[in-house]
Design a protein around this motif. Structure first.
Motif, short mmCIF file in Angstrom:
data_model
loop_
_atom_site.label_atom_id
_atom_site.label_comp_id
_atom_site.label_asym_id
_atom_site.label_seq_id
_atom_site.Cartn_x
_atom_site.Cartn_y
_atom_site.Cartn_z
N ASN A 2 3.72 11.99 8.52
CA ASN A 2 2.94 11.46 7.39
C ASN A 2 3.82 11.49 6.14
O ASN A 2 4.11 12.54 5.58
CB ASN A 2 1.69 12.30 7.18
N LYS A 3 4.22 10.31 5.68
CA LYS A 3 5.17 10.20 4.56
C LYS A 3 4.49 9.87 3.24
O LYS A 3 5.17 9.61 2.25
CB LYS A 3 6.21 9.13 4.90
N VAL A 4 3.17 9.92 3.21
CA VAL A 4 2.42 9.56 2.02
C VAL A 4 2.53 10.67 0.98
O VAL A 4 2.33 11.84 1.29
CB VAL A 4 0.95 9.28 2.35
N ARG A 5 2.85 10.30 -0.25
CA ARG A 5 2.91 11.23 -1.37
C ARG A 5 1.68 11.08 -2.25
O ARG A 5 1.02 10.04 -2.25
CB ARG A 5 4.18 11.00 -2.19
N ALA A 6 1.41 12.11 -3.03
CA ALA A 6 0.20 12.11 -3.86
C ALA A 6 0.24 11.05 -4.94
O ALA A 6 -0.80 10.53 -5.35
CB ALA A 6 0.00 13.49 -4.47
N GLY A 7 1.43 10.71 -5.41
CA GLY A 7 1.55 9.71 -6.45
C GLY A 7 2.98 9.36 -6.72
O GLY A 7 3.91 9.97 -6.16
N ALA A 8 3.19 8.40 -7.60
CA ALA A 8 4.54 7.92 -7.89
C ALA A 8 5.39 9.00 -8.55
O ALA A 8 6.58 9.12 -8.28
CB ALA A 8 4.48 6.69 -8.78
N ALA A 9 4.79 9.80 -9.44
CA ALA A 9 5.55 10.84 -10.14
C ALA A 9 6.15 11.83 -9.14
O ALA A 9 7.32 12.23 -9.27
CB ALA A 9 4.64 11.56 -11.13
N GLU A 10 5.37 12.22 -8.14
CA GLU A 10 5.87 13.14 -7.12
C GLU A 10 6.97 12.48 -6.28
O GLU A 10 7.96 13.11 -5.93
CB GLU A 10 4.73 13.58 -6.21
N ALA A 11 6.80 11.20 -5.99
CA ALA A 11 7.73 10.51 -5.11
C ALA A 11 9.11 10.34 -5.71
O ALA A 11 10.10 10.24 -4.99
CB ALA A 11 7.17 9.14 -4.73
N VAL A 12 9.22 10.29 -7.06
CA VAL A 12 10.52 10.10 -7.71
C VAL A 12 11.00 11.35 -8.42
O VAL A 12 12.02 11.32 -9.12
CB VAL A 12 10.47 8.92 -8.71
N VAL A 231 5.98 7.20 0.92
CA VAL A 231 5.05 6.10 0.70
C VAL A 231 4.07 6.49 -0.39
O VAL A 231 3.54 7.60 -0.40
CB VAL A 231 4.28 5.76 2.00
N VAL A 232 3.85 5.57 -1.32
CA VAL A 232 2.88 5.77 -2.40
C VAL A 232 1.83 4.67 -2.33
O VAL A 232 2.18 3.48 -2.38
CB VAL A 232 3.57 5.75 -3.78
N ALA A 233 0.57 5.04 -2.19
CA ALA A 233 -0.51 4.06 -2.15
C ALA A 233 -0.91 3.69 -3.57
O ALA A 233 -1.18 4.56 -4.40
CB ALA A 233 -1.70 4.63 -1.39
N LEU A 234 -0.95 2.39 -3.87
CA LEU A 234 -1.31 1.93 -5.20
C LEU A 234 -2.83 1.85 -5.35
O LEU A 234 -3.56 1.66 -4.38
CB LEU A 234 -0.71 0.54 -5.45
N THR A 235 -3.29 2.00 -6.59
CA THR A 235 -4.69 1.77 -6.87
C THR A 235 -4.95 0.26 -6.87
O THR A 235 -4.01 -0.55 -6.89
CB THR A 235 -5.07 2.35 -8.24
N ALA A 236 -6.23 -0.11 -6.90
CA ALA A 236 -6.58 -1.54 -6.91
C ALA A 236 -6.01 -2.22 -8.15
O ALA A 236 -5.50 -3.36 -8.07
CB ALA A 236 -8.09 -1.70 -6.85
N ASP A 237 -6.05 -1.56 -9.29
CA ASP A 237 -5.53 -2.16 -10.52
C ASP A 237 -4.01 -2.30 -10.45
O ASP A 237 -3.44 -3.30 -10.90
CB ASP A 237 -5.91 -1.31 -11.73
N GLN A 238 -3.34 -1.27 -9.92
CA GLN A 238 -1.88 -1.34 -9.79
C GLN A 238 -1.47 -2.45 -8.83
O GLN A 238 -0.51 -3.18 -9.10
CB GLN A 238 -1.34 0.00 -9.31
N ALA A 239 -2.19 -2.60 -7.74
CA ALA A 239 -1.87 -3.63 -6.76
C ALA A 239 -2.08 -5.03 -7.32
O ALA A 239 -1.39 -5.98 -6.95
CB ALA A 239 -2.71 -3.43 -5.50
N ALA A 240 -3.05 -5.17 -8.22
CA ALA A 240 -3.37 -6.48 -8.79
C ALA A 240 -2.45 -6.87 -9.93
O ALA A 240 -2.44 -8.03 -10.36
CB ALA A 240 -4.82 -6.49 -9.27
N ASP A 241 -1.67 -5.93 -10.44
CA ASP A 241 -0.79 -6.20 -11.58
C ASP A 241 0.48 -6.89 -11.07
O ASP A 241 1.43 -6.26 -10.64
CB ASP A 241 -0.43 -4.88 -12.27
N LYS A 242 0.46 -8.22 -11.14
CA LYS A 242 1.59 -9.02 -10.65
C LYS A 242 1.95 -10.06 -11.70
O LYS A 242 1.45 -11.20 -11.67
CB LYS A 242 1.23 -9.70 -9.32
N PRO A 243 2.80 -9.69 -12.64
CA PRO A 243 3.15 -10.62 -13.72
C PRO A 243 4.01 -11.77 -13.23
O PRO A 243 4.64 -11.69 -12.18
CB PRO A 243 3.93 -9.73 -14.70
N MET A 244 4.03 -12.84 -14.00
CA MET A 244 4.85 -14.01 -13.70
C MET A 244 5.83 -14.23 -14.85
O MET A 244 5.45 -14.08 -16.03
CB MET A 244 3.99 -15.25 -13.49
N GLU A 245 7.06 -14.56 -14.51
CA GLU A 245 8.06 -14.80 -15.55
C GLU A 245 7.73 -16.03 -16.38
O GLU A 245 7.78 -16.00 -17.60
CB GLU A 245 9.44 -14.97 -14.90
#
Length: 251
Positions: A2-12, A231-245
């Motif tokens: 199981n490679k899932v981490r609690a969050g991005a801060a822990e993963a980096v 592995v870090v699972a994103l929240t729904a808001d984080q997953a939806a944040d997809k900017p365009m140049e």
């Protein structure tokens, strides 16, 4: 397994100053934005980044760049970022430009354990002959230039030797991933992400949808879990944040 981490801060958290990073994405498509922001918040600096481009002003790797956290960039496209141009021309940033296909193969080769390969791309140019400005001095002169590379003929055609790339860490973004680190990328996000994932000694993946082991069919997996350590699972808001140049519409 199981490679899932609690969050991005822990993963980096253990990425040190001066680390080398392979970062996925093309423009702003498939960029591991959450992991980049976590690294920025941690204050890590002196980073040596390998990525197709360095984000844009205020997004992607542009966040780390504008904070002065990146010391060196190996990439193939440096447009759309005024701060990048300012730092490079001002002698604050070292930049190794390489043909886009060569960069992709250097990452793939490094991940596959291939130390070097020959390619026709760049033969007869400064890519092979040397002299590309890697770093400028404050007065505008070239402080560090690229070295001349080995060339060799095969079947009467010249080729240049390029070295595979491996990095201390890799940051990527996937559409779906499971607890074992198996990753699936969606459409244009399957750009440099699989290659960056292969090249990192420790690969961290942020995933938009985390699924249970066995939910991904073997034939749909783009990067097997053996290449991924966290592995870090994103929240729904984080997953939806997809900017365009650049956003365009029909008249």
């Amino acid at each position: 397994m199981n490679k899932v981490r609690a969050g991005a801060a822990e993963a980096v958290a253990d990425i040190p100053d001066g680390a080398s990073l392979a970062v996925g994405g093309f423009g702003l498509s498939g960029v591991p934005e959450v992991l980049i922001r976590a690294l920025h918040e941690r204050g890590t600096t002196g980073l040596e980044v390998v990525s197709n481009n360095c984000g844009v002003d205020g997004r992607g790797l542009g966040i780390l760049l504008s904070a002065g956290r990146i010391a060196r960039v190996t990439g193939s496209y440096v447009g759309e970022n005024k701060e990048f141009a300012r730092q490079y021309l001002g002698g604050e940033l070292e930049v190794e430009l390489t043909p886009q296909g060569t960069l992709a193969e250097r990452l793939r080769a490094g991940g596959a354990g291939i130390p070097a390969f020959y390619t026709p791309a760049g033969v007869g140019t400064q890519v092979a002959n040397g002299g590309l400005p890697w770093r400028y001095a404050p007065d505008g002169t070239v402080a560090v230039a690229s070295p001349r590379k080995e060339t060799r003929d095969f079947a009467g055609r010249p080729y240049v030797l390029e070295h595979g790339i491996t990095t201390d860490f890799a940051l990527v973004r996937a559409w779906r991933g499971d607890h074992h680190g198996n990753l699936v990328f969606r459409r244009a996000a399957a750009n440099f992400n699989p290659l960056a994932a292969m090249a990192g000694r420790v690969t961290v993946a942020e995933v938009e949808e985390l699924v249970e082991p066995g939910a991904l069919r073997p034939d749909e997996i783009h990067v097997p879990g053996i290449y991924v350590q966290r592995v870090v699972a994103l929240t729904a808001d984080q997953a939806a944040d997809k900017p365009m140049e650049k956003r365009t519409v029909r008249p």
